[in-house]
Every structure is written in structure tokens, then in C-alpha cells.
Design an enzyme around this catalytic site. Sequence first.
Site, PDB file in Angstrom:
ATOM      1  N   HIS A 178      35.882  33.202   5.209  1.00  0.00           N
ATOM      2  CA  HIS A 178      34.606  33.541   5.850  1.00  0.00           C
ATOM      3  C   HIS A 178      33.574  33.980   4.809  1.00  0.00           C
ATOM      4  O   HIS A 178      33.501  35.167   4.485  1.00  0.00           O
ATOM      5  CB  HIS A 178      34.810  34.668   6.861  1.00  0.00           C
ATOM      6  CG  HIS A 178      35.511  34.227   8.097  1.00  0.00           C
ATOM      7  ND1 HIS A 178      34.833  33.735   9.186  1.00  0.00           N
ATOM      8  CD2 HIS A 178      36.816  34.171   8.400  1.00  0.00           C
ATOM      9  CE1 HIS A 178      35.714  33.402  10.123  1.00  0.00           C
ATOM     10  NE2 HIS A 178      36.926  33.652   9.673  1.00  0.00           N
ATOM     11  N   GLU A 202      30.476  34.331   5.063  1.00  0.00           N
ATOM     12  CA  GLU A 202      29.332  35.093   5.587  1.00  0.00           C
ATOM     13  C   GLU A 202      29.440  36.598   5.361  1.00  0.00           C
ATOM     14  O   GLU A 202      28.439  37.298   5.279  1.00  0.00           O
ATOM     15  CB  GLU A 202      29.133  34.800   7.083  1.00  0.00           C
ATOM     16  CG  GLU A 202      30.209  35.294   8.039  1.00  0.00           C
ATOM     17  CD  GLU A 202      31.347  34.310   8.255  1.00  0.00           C
ATOM     18  OE1 GLU A 202      31.609  33.496   7.337  1.00  0.00           O
ATOM     19  OE2 GLU A 202      31.993  34.365   9.314  1.00  0.00           O
ATOM     20  N   CYS A 234      36.263  28.323   8.461  1.00  0.00           N
ATOM     21  CA  CYS A 234      37.560  28.667   9.049  1.00  0.00           C
ATOM     22  C   CYS A 234      37.926  27.665  10.149  1.00  0.00           C
ATOM     23  O   CYS A 234      38.321  26.553   9.848  1.00  0.00           O
ATOM     24  CB  CYS A 234      37.542  30.108   9.538  1.00  0.00           C
ATOM     25  SG  CYS A 234      39.194  30.795   9.600  1.00  0.00           S
TER      26      CYS A 234
HETATM   27  N1  GLN Z   1      41.808  30.036  15.089  1.00  0.00           N
HETATM   28  C1  GLN Z   1      41.916  29.642  13.722  1.00  0.00           C
HETATM   29  C2  GLN Z   1      43.108  30.299  13.037  1.00  0.00           C
HETATM   30  O1  GLN Z   1      43.585  31.310  13.505  1.00  0.00           O
HETATM   31  C3  GLN Z   1      40.644  29.942  12.973  1.00  0.00           C
HETATM   32  C4  GLN Z   1      40.340  31.399  12.852  1.00  0.00           C
HETATM   33  C5  GLN Z   1      38.933  31.696  12.414  1.00  0.00           C
HETATM   34  O2  GLN Z   1      38.080  30.836  12.500  1.00  0.00           O
HETATM   35  N2  GLN Z   1      38.687  32.891  11.985  1.00  0.00           N
HETATM   36  O3  GLN Z   1      43.562  29.834  12.049  1.00  0.00           O
END
Ligand code: GLN
Length: 569
Positions: free
Chosen positions: A530, A532, A400
Site C-alpha cells: 500500500h 498510499e 494490493c
Molecule cells: N483481499 C486481498 C488479500 O487479502 C487484498 C487485500 C488488500 O487489498 N489490502 O490479499
Amino acid sequence: MSTKYIITTGGVVSGIGKGISAASIGLLLKMRGERVQVAKFDPYYNRSASLLSPYQHGEVFLCDDGSETDLDLGHYERITGVEVSSKNIYTSGALIHEMLENEANGKYMGQTVQVSPHLTDSIIDKLINLGKDCDVVIAEIGGTVGDAESWHYYRAVRQLRQKLGADNLIICHVAPILWINTVEEYKTKPLQNSVEELQRSGLQPDIILCRVMRQYDHELTEEEREEDQGVISSILTKVSNITGVPREAVFDAPDVKSIYQVPICFFDRHVDDFIADRFKLKRNGVRIHRYRDLVEKYTSSELPEVNIGVVGKYAKSREAYLSLKEAIYHAGVANNVKVNIVWMEAEKLEQYQSLRGLNKHFDDLHAIIVPGGFDNRGVEGKIRAIQYVREKKIPFLGICLGLQCAVIEFARNECDIADANSEEFAPNQNNDSWVVHYIPGQENIKQKGGTLRLGSYECSLVKGSISHTAYKKKSISERHRHRYEVNSFHLDKIEKKGLKISGFNPGTNLVEIMELDRNVHPFFVGCQFHPEFKSRLDMPHPLFEELVASAIQFKKTEVSPEPEANGVK
Ligand code: GLN
């Protein structure tokens, strides 16, 4: 047969493993062939976990349907394998909010709105609905009995028990037996008091799981262990006599090295047999061998080791990256290695002028992960770490924010976009420099007023890419929780220089995964989702599995320039 309910309550203190106990019972019942559902009722008044600080509450666990829950739900999913969503978790805040909305919509037809029946009925409805398509519902009431915020849950359970009968709903109470060092004795008074508190709310426990809280100052000999077991057994008899719970329903639940050992511990004590008999369930055997083998590997200290660095923001609060930690360990088990996680504070990496200064931080590492995150604290440190591992060809997985940082780094250092950044970190900068930006309309429409893209989205994988090879399929679905996306405006340039899209959303073409070719770098992959959250001990996530495999290779080439054919050095 009617659906059975197991309600887990807790006494004395929270955080003693009520959720893990409930999930472990769930796993054993599932292994016996029962269809299991889980639920968690949290006492707090926040409407969801989405705004809770990771420092206070650990990570936000994200479900397929985009629900943002607390990390306990992650334990439920990981241990039982039952996928959870918004119908599995309720906070007092959410329930009261719903009740007030009902009132505003005229649902109560002018009645006085009260905890009982309005709040309690809604809790009962949730439990009944959850039980429609399964054999057993395991529901946990968060916090401890007697908490001011949770009275309505106990009242609802009492009503439901009356409705369904004690053969269909049982209470499993989890409370500690304390060891007092100065007198060298186990103490049960706090546990007794908590059972009395439960009785005051009209509930008699059917099972008591006694968490024996004793830290031994040395490894016990066989003789000492037997003696201790004898003392504990007589303490359990005392608990049974005082609480009125039959002796065969009072179990000891000792501390174990890993949460995955809890189901085995309960299996060895026949907790599942007791429940099956109480509910008159089929006497199916439990096939626990494979699970036992996995847990043995998970806890083994004999395996070869690799070190993986996690460059994050909350390096001091491991709970903030709980699912990540588990996903890494699961991948270690799959690769027959023990992974040591090295937590690195991103902000600290910002002090070095040149990459050379970073050497000492990466010296013993065989792979790096840059996990998800919000706001710009430590971002420049993450970008530096990525430049380092890209240039030194150390295996890298960006998750992300980790992907977004990788794109920024690559754009700055390989594509001559010197001021490349994300709209999140440089909102006032010229928007040509945003290689990562916000696209209105990408939010989940269910989240009124929210701008986060939440929940599961499909992703198509590019044939022949590392990701495609890892997943071994063309189409996947992964969980998202972010606001910003890779900007398509710069993509051509970035791809031409070698950081290529290997996964994209088939409907919108949004970037899901980017990677460097294997012939340029052994493993350099960033994903917008994500991974994970979907890893399990018996089903490790392909990207983590592949990262650990690359870390093993990296370690081998580091030790001897002539890599060996088999095994890890
Ligand atoms: N801050 C980034 C976004 O909002 C990444 C978010 C995250 O890593 N969950 O796109």
C-alpha cells in the site's frame, strides 16, 4: 531538559479537529527543531481498529510495524512527518486487555485490580516511555471530556501533571464556539460546560483552541471580516474570563479549506510561540515558507486539471480511502496539476456485457486506480475496468487487490487461463486456476492466529523497470496488509505474455510489483503493498507521482495527437 507534554482534550462534540490541531502543533514544534512524538488514546473498547467497518470509522491506517490504527494516526503521520507505530496508539480495550493479562500472569500479586492505580499507571508508563527519546510528546485523548469510556485517561493525566509539574505538562482543550443563525450570535455555553467538565476531573486547561463553527452564506467583504474578527475577539475574552484561562492562551481556530492550512493558521496566531514560552523552549524561528508554498498549490484552483478514476467498493464513503486520496493530491502538487478524483463503484461496472458499454464511464478519465480491498463484492467490475484501461492504454495503478485483479485479468484474457481467479474469490474452484493464492507462513508471526501479512517488507526493484525509474533506487520498503499472494506456478506464462515482475521480496521471492513494458502501455503498474500510507505533502510517493505524470501525458495526447513539448493542455 525534561520532556514536555501537551495533552489535547476535546469538548462538546468529537470530529471537530482535535487530532488535526494536535498534529499541527506537532509540526510547528518540529519546524522549531524540537524532537516530537505523538500519541492517541482512544476511548472505545475495540482492541484495535483492524475490524472496524470503514463505513463507521473510515480507513484502517497501517503503520510500519504492522499496527492497524484508525485514520487519525494517518493525519498525525502526514502532518507531523513523525512515523507512528503501536507505541503511539492505545484504545481502552487494548489497555484493559493488557491489564487483565497482567493480572492473569500474577503481576499484581493478588491485589484488587482497579482503574486507579492499575489502569492509570499503565497509561502514565506509556506516556513516560514515549517521552524518553524526544523533547515534546503530544497526546490526544479521543472523544470528548465526560465520555463514560475515557474517565481513566483524565485521571492518569491529572496524576502525571502532579508528578511532572505544570511547567512540563500542559492541557490544550479544543471545543467549538457555535454560531446560531436565528439570533445571529456566537454561543459559548457548550464550550464553557466542557471546560467545567474538565475541571471536575481535576484539570484546568492551559490553552483553549476555540473552533469557530460558522458557515458564511457569502464571501465576506474586508469590512465584514474585520467586524466579525472584532466580535470573535470579544467572545474569546469572555471565554477567558469565564474559564480562568489567560486571554493570550485562548485562540480562535476557524474552519479552513484544507487540513494542511491549520499549522499556518496556528503559526499566524503564535500558538507555537505561546507553547515555547510556557515550556521555556529555545526561541527558534520556524521556516514555514516551503510548507506555505506547498499548501498554496494543494488548495489552488488555478492549476491545469487531470481526472483520475478510483474503482472501489466504498465509493460512497470517501473516508474509507483517505490516505489514497491524500497520496493522489500530493502527487498532483508535485506535478503542478489539480487532480479531480472520480469515485466509481466497481459493482456498477459489472452490468455491461461488452467493454464498449464501459466507454461512458471512462470518457473523461486520464488514469485509473484500483485500490485495495477484501471479499469479492465488485471484484468482477474491477477486473473489467482493468481490461478496459489495459486495452485502451489508459494509465493504471493497481494497489494490493488492484494488483491481484490485474493478474487475474491478464491471465484470463492474455494467457488462456479462462477461469483464472484468486483463492479468496473462488475457494472451491480447482486450485490450478488460482493465479492468486494463500501461502501459509506469510502471516506476521506477531499477529497470533491472524493470517494477514502486515507491516513493512523490503522489495528489490528490477533495473530499468518503470518502478525502478520512479523510485530511483534498487531497494525499497513498503507497508503490507493482505492475505493472498501472486501464485508463482503461473508466473512464467504471465511474464512471457508481457506482465512482468519489477519488484520482489529479496528473502522469499514473493511478487511485490508487476508491470507492462513502457513500449506496450504508457503506465500499467500493480503493487502488492500500500504505497498510499507513505505519501506526504512534501514527499509524494514515487508511484503516484509517476501515475499523475502519465495522466498528464495521456491528457495531452488525447487533446492533440501531436504531443507538445512542455506543460499540460
Ligand atoms: N483481499 C486481498 C488479500 O487479502 C487484498 C487485500 C488488500 O487489498 N489490502 O490479499
